[in-house]
Enzyme design. Structure first.
Site, PDB file in Angstrom:
ATOM      1  N   SER A  79     -42.224 -36.810  67.797  1.00 50.58           N
ATOM      2  CA  SER A  79     -42.410 -36.030  69.011  1.00 50.58           C
ATOM      3  C   SER A  79     -42.105 -34.559  68.773  1.00 50.58           C
ATOM      4  CB  SER A  79     -41.500 -36.562  70.122  1.00 50.58           C
ATOM      5  OG  SER A  79     -40.141 -36.248  69.851  1.00 50.58           O
ATOM      6  N   THR A  80     -42.702 -33.728  69.602  1.00 49.20           N
ATOM      7  CA  THR A  80     -42.462 -32.292  69.505  1.00 49.20           C
ATOM      8  C   THR A  80     -40.998 -31.969  69.739  1.00 49.20           C
ATOM      9  OG1 THR A  80     -44.719 -31.716  70.145  1.00 49.20           O
ATOM     10  CG2 THR A  80     -43.022 -30.061  70.539  1.00 49.20           C
ATOM     11  N   GLY A 100     -39.020 -32.992  66.735  1.00 44.91           N
ATOM     12  CA  GLY A 100     -39.463 -32.179  65.618  1.00 44.91           C
ATOM     13  C   GLY A 100     -38.887 -30.775  65.640  1.00 44.91           C
ATOM     14  N   GLU A 134     -45.649 -32.975  61.623  1.00 41.57           N
ATOM     15  CA  GLU A 134     -46.764 -33.360  62.478  1.00 41.57           C
ATOM     16  C   GLU A 134     -46.162 -33.903  63.758  1.00 41.57           C
ATOM     17  OE1 GLU A 134     -49.675 -36.434  64.002  1.00 41.57           O
ATOM     18  OE2 GLU A 134     -49.313 -36.825  61.864  1.00 41.57           O
ATOM     19  N   CYS A 173     -50.628 -40.036  67.701  1.00 42.08           N
ATOM     20  CA  CYS A 173     -50.584 -38.621  68.053  1.00 42.08           C
ATOM     21  C   CYS A 173     -51.976 -38.026  68.194  1.00 42.08           C
ATOM     22  CB  CYS A 173     -49.801 -37.842  66.999  1.00 42.08           C
ATOM     23  SG  CYS A 173     -48.053 -38.261  66.932  1.00 42.08           S
TER      24      CYS A 173
END
Length: 491
Positions: free
Chosen positions: A238-239, A242, A259, A293
Site C-alpha cells: 500500500s501507498t 510504502g 510499487e 494493484c
C-alpha cells in the site's frame, strides 16, 4: 524441516531460513497460516524477531562478497536451476497458492507464468552488467566505469501475488551478485518466502545469499526496512505503508524501490468496440477478485455507450463462477481475510448510500464476495476514490476526451490504466494524457511483461521493475581511474 521436496502444506514450514539453515521456531511465537476459503489453519510459521533480522542481514553481508566474485555463468546457472525446480513442482506450487492465498487456477497459472518469465530474464543479467571505458580530460589517464552489485537487498513482499512479487526482486538481486533478506507477508509466508528458500536451496545457492524471516510487519517488517545493512529496499504494498518504508530506508541512505497502490481506469470511448471493452473490463476487474494493484478500479465509459456497457458488464459479472479456488472452474475466489472483505463491502455500501445503483453483487459468502457492478458512480464515491482492492466495478459516465483524462488523473495514484477506441489516434491522445506509469490501448491494466519496465508515477511508487530498469536498481556504478603517465599538479 526436511531438505527434500515435495512442497505441500504439511512439508513443515515452521522455520526461518538463515545462512543456509532451517531454524526451527523454538521458543519463538508462531503465526497460523489460514486457508482464506475454509479458514482452516494449514501451517504455522515462526514469528521472527529483530534479532532474527540482524542475523539474516549479517549472514547476507558475509555471503555477498564471495557471491559477487562468482563468474556470470555460475550466477546464471543458479537462477536457471531454480527455474527448473519451479517447472518440476509447478502443480504443487499452484496448489500452495490456492490454499494459502486463495488463488484460482487461472490466477495461479498467470502468476507462475509471469514469475517464470522474470526468472528467465534474471538469468541473463550476469552477462549484461557491462561497464564502459571513458576518455579523460587529464593526459595519460584511463577511466573505467564498472557496474557492480549494490551489496545486500532487503525485500518486503505482499500477499496478493506472493510468489511472483517476491521472485521479481529476489531473482534479479541474486543474479546481479547481491545477497537478499526477504520478509514475506504474514498472510502468505510460504508462497511469498519459505517456498523461494526451498527452490533456491534445491538449486544450490550458497549459504547466506538468500535469507527468509517470517513474522508480523510491525515487528519484522520495520526491522527489515530500517536496518543499516541493505543498500536497496524493495517493497510492494500500500501507498501508506510504502511511504513509511521509504522514510526508513532513506534514513540509512538505502534506495527505496517501491510499487505501491493504484486507482486504475479503464476508459471506454464512443469509438470503442464494446464487446472487446467489456471482455477487458471483466478480466481487469475480477481476476483474483480484484486483489491486484494494477486491476481496474474505475470504468470510465462514454455516455453514448454507458447503459449498454453497464448492462453487459453486469450480465458477465453474474455469470462468473465463484467459490472454492481449488475448483478449476472457479473465477471468483476468496478475499484474503475478514478485514479486507469488510473494507470492500463498506466501500460498496457507502457508494450506494451516496446515490449509486447496485446493478449486481454486493453480498458475500464467507470471504467470497460476489462480483459487483455499480452504476451512476462519480469520482468522489468511496468505491471510486479509494483503491477498493476487491471484485467491484464502479462505472462512471463521461462526455468528452478531456473529461475522461481529467477524471482519470483525479487521484493520488498513477500506476496503470487502459483505453478502448477503434480510433487509435484518439486512444493514443487519451493514453498520453493519463498520468500513469503504464497504459494499455484496447486491452486492460493487468499486464506485466518481464522485458518491459514496470512501475508507476505520483504516489504509486518509485523506480521500476523488470528489463534493464531493475538491473540498474540493483547495481551501482564504480569509477576506477588509472594514471598511466606522471601527472603535473599546480602545486
Amino acid at each position: 524441516m526436511t531438505d527434500q521436496l515435495p512442497l505441500t502444506p504439511e512439508s513443515g514450514w515452521n522455520a526461518l531460513f538463515l545462512d543456509g539453515a532451517w531454524i526451527d521456531a523454538g521458543e519463538r511465537e508462531t503465526i497460523g497460516v489460514e486457508n482464506p476459503y475454509t479458514r482452516e489453519e494449514i501451517a504455522t510459521v515462526p514469528a521472527g524477531t529483530a534479532d532474527d533480522v540482524d542475523a539474516a542481514y549479517e549472514s547476507a553481508a558475509e555471503a555477498q562478497s564471495e557471491w559477487a566474485t562468482q563468474p556470470p555463468q555460475r550466477r546464471a546457472s543458479i537462477v536457471n536451476s531454480a527455474l527448473e525446480s519451479l517447472g518440476e513442482h509447478w502443480e504443487e506450487v499452484l496448489e500452495l497458492l490456492a490454499l494459502e492465498s486463495g488463488s484460482t487456477r487461472v490466477k495461479g497459472v498467470a502468476e507462475l507464468q509471469t514469475a517464470k518469465g522474470m526468472m528467465q530474464q534474471a538469468a541473463s543479467y550476469p552477462f549484461r552488467m557491462a561497464g564502459e571505458h571513458d576518455d579523460s580530460i587529464v593526459p595519460g589517464k584511463e577511466n573505467v566505469v564498472e557496474r557492480v552489485p549494490v551489496g545486500v537487498v532487503g525485500v518486503i513482499s505482499p500477499w496478493n501475488f506472493p510468489f511472483h512479487l517476491s521472485m521479481r526482486a529476489v531473482a534479479p538481486a541474486i543474479a546481479a551478485g547481491n545477497a537478499v533478506v526477504l520478509k514475506p507477508a504474514s498472510n502468505t509466508p510460504i508462497t511469498g518466502g519459505l517456498l523461494l528458500a526451498k527452490i533456491f536451496e534445491e538449486a544450490g545457492l550458497p549459504d547466506g545469499v538468500l535469507n527468509v524471516v517470517t513474522g508480523n510487519g510491525s515487528d519484522v517488517g520495520d526491522a527489515v526496512a530500517g536496518h543499516e545493512t541493505p543498500r536497496v529496499l524493495a517493497f510492494t504494498g500500500s501507498t501508506e505503508i510504502g511511504q513509511q518504508v521509504a522514510k526508513q530506508a532513506a534514513g540509512n541512505c538505502a534506495l527505496p524501490a517501491l510499487e505501491l497502490g493504484g486507482n486504475n481506469v479503464h476508459v471506454v470511448t464512443e469509438n470503442a468496440d464494446v464487446e472487446r471493452a467489456v471482455d477487458g473490463g471483466v478480466f481487469g476487474s475480477f481476476l483474483h477478485s480484484g486483489q491486484a494493484c494494477i486491476s481496474i478500479n474505475r470504468h470510465l465509459v462514454h455516455e453514448s455507450l454507458y447503459d449498454g456497457y453497464v448492462s453487459t458488464l453486469a450480465d458477465r459479472a453474474e455469470s462468473l463462477p465463484a467459490g472454492d479456488p481449488t475448483d478449476e472452474e472457479t473465477v471468483i475466489g476468496p478475499i484474503i481475510d475478514e478485514a479486507q472483505r469488510d473494507q470492500i463491502l463498506e466501500y460498496v455500501e457507502e457508494t450506494v448510500d451516496a446515490g449509486a445503483t447496485l446493478e449486481t453483487g454486493g453480498d458475500h459468502d464467507g470471504l467470497v464476495i460476489e462480483p459487483t457492478v455499480l452504476s451512476g458512480v462519480d469520482n468522489e464515491m468511496a468505491a471510486a476514490c479509494n483503491e477498493h482492492f476487491g471484485p467491484v466495478a464502479p462505472v462512471i459516465p463521461y462526455s468528452s476526451d478531456e473529461e475522461a483524462i481529467e477524471l482519470a488523473n483525479d487521484t493520488i495514484h498513477g500506476l496503470s490504466g487502459s483505453v478502448h477506441s477503434e480510433d487509435l489516434e484518439q486512444a493514443r491522445r487519451i493514453a498520453d494524457g493519463i498520468e500513469t506509469g503504464m497504459v494499455h490501448i484496447n486491452d486492460q491494466p493487468l499486464n506485466d511483461e518481464p522485458h518491459v519496465a514496470f512501475g508507476g508515477t505520483k504516489q504509486s511508487g518509485l523506480g521500476r521493475y523488470n528489463a534493464e530498469e531493475i538491473l540498474e536498481e540493483l547495481t551501482t556504478t564504480k569509477w576506477i581511474s588509472v594514471q598511466r603517465e606522471p601527472r603535473e599538479y599546480p602545486f
